[in-house]
Design an enzyme around this catalytic site. Structure first.
Site, short mmCIF file in Angstrom:
data_model
loop_
_atom_site.label_atom_id
_atom_site.label_comp_id
_atom_site.label_asym_id
_atom_site.label_seq_id
_atom_site.Cartn_x
_atom_site.Cartn_y
_atom_site.Cartn_z
N CYS A 2 33.62 37.27 42.70
CA CYS A 2 32.01 36.17 43.23
C CYS A 2 31.95 35.22 43.30
O CYS A 2 32.81 34.71 42.02
CB CYS A 2 30.58 37.13 42.37
SG CYS A 2 30.34 38.88 42.20
N ARG A 27 36.06 34.62 47.12
CA ARG A 27 36.26 35.42 45.46
C ARG A 27 35.30 36.66 45.87
O ARG A 27 35.00 37.58 44.76
CB ARG A 27 35.54 34.39 44.59
CG ARG A 27 36.30 33.50 44.67
CD ARG A 27 34.91 32.52 42.99
NE ARG A 27 35.04 32.94 42.09
CZ ARG A 27 36.35 32.90 41.59
NH1 ARG A 27 37.03 32.22 41.37
NH2 ARG A 27 35.89 34.01 39.46
N TRP A 74 30.88 40.26 45.32
CA TRP A 74 31.50 41.40 45.54
C TRP A 74 31.46 42.08 44.45
O TRP A 74 31.38 42.41 43.31
CB TRP A 74 33.14 40.71 45.44
CG TRP A 74 34.13 41.90 45.50
CD1 TRP A 74 34.96 41.85 46.41
CD2 TRP A 74 34.87 42.81 44.62
NE1 TRP A 74 36.09 42.63 46.84
CE2 TRP A 74 35.80 43.66 45.35
CE3 TRP A 74 34.80 43.30 43.31
CZ2 TRP A 74 36.55 44.62 44.99
CZ3 TRP A 74 35.25 44.42 42.50
CH2 TRP A 74 36.51 45.59 43.57
N ASN A 100 28.96 35.90 37.69
CA ASN A 100 30.05 37.00 37.76
C ASN A 100 30.48 37.83 36.75
O ASN A 100 30.99 36.48 35.64
CB ASN A 100 30.66 35.02 38.11
CG ASN A 100 32.63 35.32 38.79
OD1 ASN A 100 32.90 36.87 39.25
ND2 ASN A 100 33.37 34.19 38.52
N GLY A 101 31.12 38.77 36.86
CA GLY A 101 31.66 39.01 35.81
C GLY A 101 30.74 40.59 35.80
O GLY A 101 30.37 41.23 36.83
N GLU A 488 56.30 43.22 50.02
CA GLU A 488 55.41 42.30 49.43
C GLU A 488 54.89 41.95 51.29
O GLU A 488 53.52 42.02 51.67
CB GLU A 488 56.11 41.06 49.48
CG GLU A 488 54.81 39.67 49.75
CD GLU A 488 52.94 39.93 49.32
OE1 GLU A 488 53.31 40.40 48.67
OE2 GLU A 488 52.56 38.47 49.83
N LYS A 492 50.57 42.60 52.44
CA LYS A 492 50.37 41.88 53.83
C LYS A 492 49.78 42.82 54.80
O LYS A 492 48.80 42.51 55.96
CB LYS A 492 51.51 40.49 54.02
CG LYS A 492 51.81 39.61 53.23
CD LYS A 492 50.87 38.35 53.01
CE LYS A 492 50.02 38.80 52.03
NZ LYS A 492 50.55 38.54 50.82
N GLU A 495 46.82 44.79 53.85
CA GLU A 495 45.39 43.50 53.75
C GLU A 495 44.68 43.35 53.85
O GLU A 495 43.88 42.91 53.99
CB GLU A 495 46.11 42.68 52.46
CG GLU A 495 46.28 42.36 51.20
CD GLU A 495 47.27 41.76 50.00
OE1 GLU A 495 46.05 40.95 49.39
OE2 GLU A 495 47.91 40.70 51.04
N HIS A 511 64.99 59.77 50.08
CA HIS A 511 64.59 60.72 49.08
C HIS A 511 62.96 61.15 49.65
O HIS A 511 62.02 61.53 49.39
CB HIS A 511 64.52 60.11 48.23
CG HIS A 511 65.84 60.35 47.65
ND1 HIS A 511 67.24 61.24 47.69
CD2 HIS A 511 67.03 59.07 47.56
CE1 HIS A 511 67.68 60.67 47.48
NE2 HIS A 511 68.12 59.99 47.46
N LYS A 610 39.85 37.60 46.69
CA LYS A 610 40.95 36.65 45.78
C LYS A 610 41.29 36.91 44.68
O LYS A 610 42.52 36.88 44.46
CB LYS A 610 40.73 35.02 47.07
CG LYS A 610 42.29 34.58 46.60
CD LYS A 610 42.55 33.79 47.36
CE LYS A 610 43.99 32.79 47.07
NZ LYS A 610 45.25 34.20 47.61
C1 G6P Z 1 43.71 40.66 44.09
C2 G6P Z 1 44.57 39.03 45.81
C3 G6P Z 1 46.41 39.63 46.08
C4 G6P Z 1 45.99 38.72 44.57
C5 G6P Z 1 46.29 39.37 43.22
C6 G6P Z 1 46.39 39.31 41.86
O1 G6P Z 1 43.90 41.45 44.90
O2 G6P Z 1 43.86 39.81 47.18
O3 G6P Z 1 46.29 38.53 47.04
O4 G6P Z 1 48.03 38.51 45.04
O5 G6P Z 1 44.57 39.36 43.25
O6 G6P Z 1 45.92 37.56 41.86
P1 G6P Z 1 46.33 36.67 40.87
O7 G6P Z 1 45.74 35.58 41.13
O8 G6P Z 1 46.65 36.81 39.60
O9 G6P Z 1 47.72 35.95 41.46
#
Ligand code: G6P
Length: 615
Positions: A2, A27, A74, A100-101, A488, A492, A495, A511, A610
């Site tokens: 949010c 956000r 969100w 927000n929270g 990673e 990606k 996501e 395995h 994010k």
């Molecule tokens: C969310 C974001 C990711 C990020 C993760 C941790 O899931 O979409 O891109 O890696 O949070 O966030 P941070 O700000 O703690 O790196």
């Protein structure tokens, strides 16, 4: 999660609110809304969908007002729809709030309020808060500020809130605990801007103050007053923003994610600029000097993080163990905090977080702090919550990252963690001068090598994307330093393109995941030249024997993998420990181009946010 914005001043609030919400959309983006006060009347407009959907629906409406609040959501409590979108009104409609929270005890509060005759229009925890404030204001016959203060004393949870009242139309009240809130002070000191981060504000003013946890701010008659929720006066710490407007705009790129991928030569350079002196074998970071004795005697490092930052933590495990010979445990912050972990005051706990706000990472750090361990932050967002609670830390200086999928923040985190591992190694005497010199020289060459990867691989990546964008599964394999890169790469793709992808240590494939391999399965193998190159080659043979389609990331001039793989992407040679900084780049581009071909919104993938400020 949010994003919130607020304005009070001589100008119309609307433009700032909408522009600000668009900047904060990373956000959360499932619904959006604003409230404006005009002629002592609160007007609320909200919509399911993105900020642009809200804007489209506002055409022709009267949007004037010099005071207003805005929210992009969100969803946590209550599905994303118009009724659950913020702002929420109190029972009488006299108060409006954005939040927000999470209000954790909202169910108990709601029960009591219902008994007292309140009725609720939404399923949110936020609506309970605004009803509670109104009830207290009516019962206690107190000021809005006091009602907010008393209400927050009853609330358990995390919040950044802003409240408007039509009976107090020249006042804004805001408060924070656990979720960020920045207040911008206008150039003529007669207008104020509020936002979840500084990006909506920088265009208007560089003079800001960050509210601290448990603080309530009141803006009235051009004055900002801050008190704690215990009613103690506070003097806000006013600072100057160091953020450029260009850094938060797309700069000619179609998406923030692509811009951020292409920024990496610079963001990596910025993350080590001024911190290394390869001639004189120096790694200059304040925390290294401050904690010199602790570093020398350190017995264990625990790394806590989430998502991509957790992958950077895995790379760091190899780095610290290789160079500084310190045992490292890498923990998902969300598991660590609830696991009753064994912690000693001698431990060093490193939190890695782009946003510096991730709720689980914060909670894990707080737990570590209570045990007496030294807590250290590797964060990107300056002034965020994690750097405020840590004993020491190092910023990654990657600049604002707006695409929800993390790219440049990851490579900056890995660079900073490399410097830390080398700095620790030097102070512990576990690395020779010649080895250190070579690595430092190599770090200095990384930005130009990343540039080379970016310039050389996009065409082949587009070709690969066209071939495989309809696949429903991908496997990513790597060993050693390339194992976290495989994780990673898979993350990606998941996501932003919604293709199921798994990252695995290449040898572990036999395995389990090997059962999935057939002629339909694209297998991305990171097979750069190093001590275990031949072993990875055998793993490629195993995939090949089962007709899997191989997409390989190889070192320049590799011949062996080329004979086996359907597609090869070359990257320049470098130190094995620095390979993640290069091998990650084509995987970021691959996920980007596949997502584009699948018509996905790469900057705002579905269901994600994010900055995850809820657990
Ligand atoms: C969310 C974001 C990711 C990020 C993760 C941790 O899931 O979409 O891109 O890696 O949070 O966030 P941070 O700000 O703690 O790196």
């Amino acid at each position: 999660m949010c994003g919130i914005v607020a304005y009070i001043g001589p100008n119309q609030a609307y433009d700032f609110l909408i522009k600000g919400l668009k900047r904060l959309e990373y956000r959360g983006y499932d619904s959006a809304g604003i409230a404006l006060i005009e002629n002592n009347e609160i007007k609320v407009f909200k919509e399911h969908g993105k900020v642009q959907d809200l804007v489209d629906n506002l055409k022709g409406k009267n949007l004037s007002g010099n005071i207003g609040i805005g929210h992009t959501r969100w969803a946590t409590h209550g599905e994303p729809n118009q009724k659950n979108a913020h702002p929420h009104l109190s029972g009488s409609g006299n108060l409006a709030v954005i939040h927000n929270g999470i209000i954790e005890n909202y169910a108990t509060l709601k029960e009591v309020l219902i008994k007292n005759g309140h009725t609720f229009k939404s399923d949110t925890d936020t609506e309970v808060l605004v009803h509670l404030i109104e009830e207290i204001k009516t019962n206690e016959k107190c000021s809005l500020f006091e009602a907010v203060r008393l209400a927050l004393n009853e609330v358990v949870g995390a919040y950044a809130i802003v409240i408007l009242s039509n009976s107090d139309p020249d006042t804004i009240i805001a408060a924070r605990k656990g979720s960020p809130l920045v207040v911008g002070i206008g150039k003529n000191k007669d207008e104020f801007f509020m936002a979840s981060d500084a990006t909506p504000i920088v265009e208007y003013t560089r003079t800001v103050t960050y509210l601290e946890d448990n603080e309530i701010a009141e803006i009235r008659d051009g004055q900002l007053n801050v008190k704690t929720i215990e009613n103690r006066e506070k003097t806000p710490y006013i600072q100057n923003l160091e953020l450029s407007l260009e850094a938060i705009e797309k700069g000619g790129f179609e998406h923030f994610m692509l811009k951020e991928i292409y920024e990496q030569p610079k963001s990596i350079l910025d993350s080590f600029r001024g911190r290394i002196d390869s001639q004189n074998l120096k790694i200059e970071m304040r925390s290294l000097n401050e904690f010199e004795n602790k570093i020398k005697s350190l017995k264990r490092i625990i790394i806590v993080a989430c998502g991509t930052s957790w992958h950077a933590g895995l790379v760091a495990e190899y780095l610290f163990e290789d160079y500084a010979r310190i045992p490292v445990e890498v923990e998902y912050a969300s598991e660590f905090r609830y696991r009753n972990p064994i912690l000693y005051p001698e431990d060093l706990v490193i939190a890695i977080s782009q946003s510096g706000e991730t709720a689980d990472t914060m909670a894990a750090l707080e737990l570590a702090k209570k045990s007496g361990a030294t807590i250290f932050g590797v964060c990107n967002v300056v002034g965020s919550s994690i750097p405020r609670i840590t004993d020491a830390g190092a910023y990654t200086h990657a600049g604002p990252e707006i695409g929800v999928a993390s790219t440049k923040a990851f490579t900056a985190q890995v660079t900073v963690l490399t410097l830390l591992a080398l700095g620790f190694a030097q102070r512990r005497g576990t690395i020779s001068d010649s080895k250190l010199r070579n690595i430092l020289h190599e770090i200095e060459r990384v930005p130009s090598k990343v540039e080379k990867v970016l310039n050389s691989c996009e065409n082949i990546v587009i070709q690969i994307s066209k071939e495989f964008y309809k696949s429903s599964n991908f496997l990513y394999l790597g060993r050693g330093y390339n194992f976290p890169v495989a994780l990673e790469g898979a993350l990606k793709l998941k996501e932003i393109s919604y293709i199921h992808a798994e990252g695995y240590p290449a040898a572990e494939m036999k395995h389990g995941p090997i059962a999935l391999i057939d002629e339909q399965m694209p297998v991305v193998v990171i097979a750069t030249q190093n001590e275990i190159y031949e072993k990875v080659l055998s793993n490629i043979q195993e995939v090949k024997a089962r007709k899997g389609k191989i997409i390989a990331i190889v070192t320049e001039n590799d011949e062996k993998v080329k004979n086996l793989a359907e597609f090869c992407i070359e990257i320049p040679e470098t130190e094995d420990s620095l390979i993640p900084l290069l091998s990650t780049i084509p995987l970021q581009l691959l996920s980007y181009h596949i997502a584009i071909l699948r018509g996905c919104n790469v900057d705002q993938p579905r269901n994600l946010a994010k900055s995850v400020t809820v657990e």
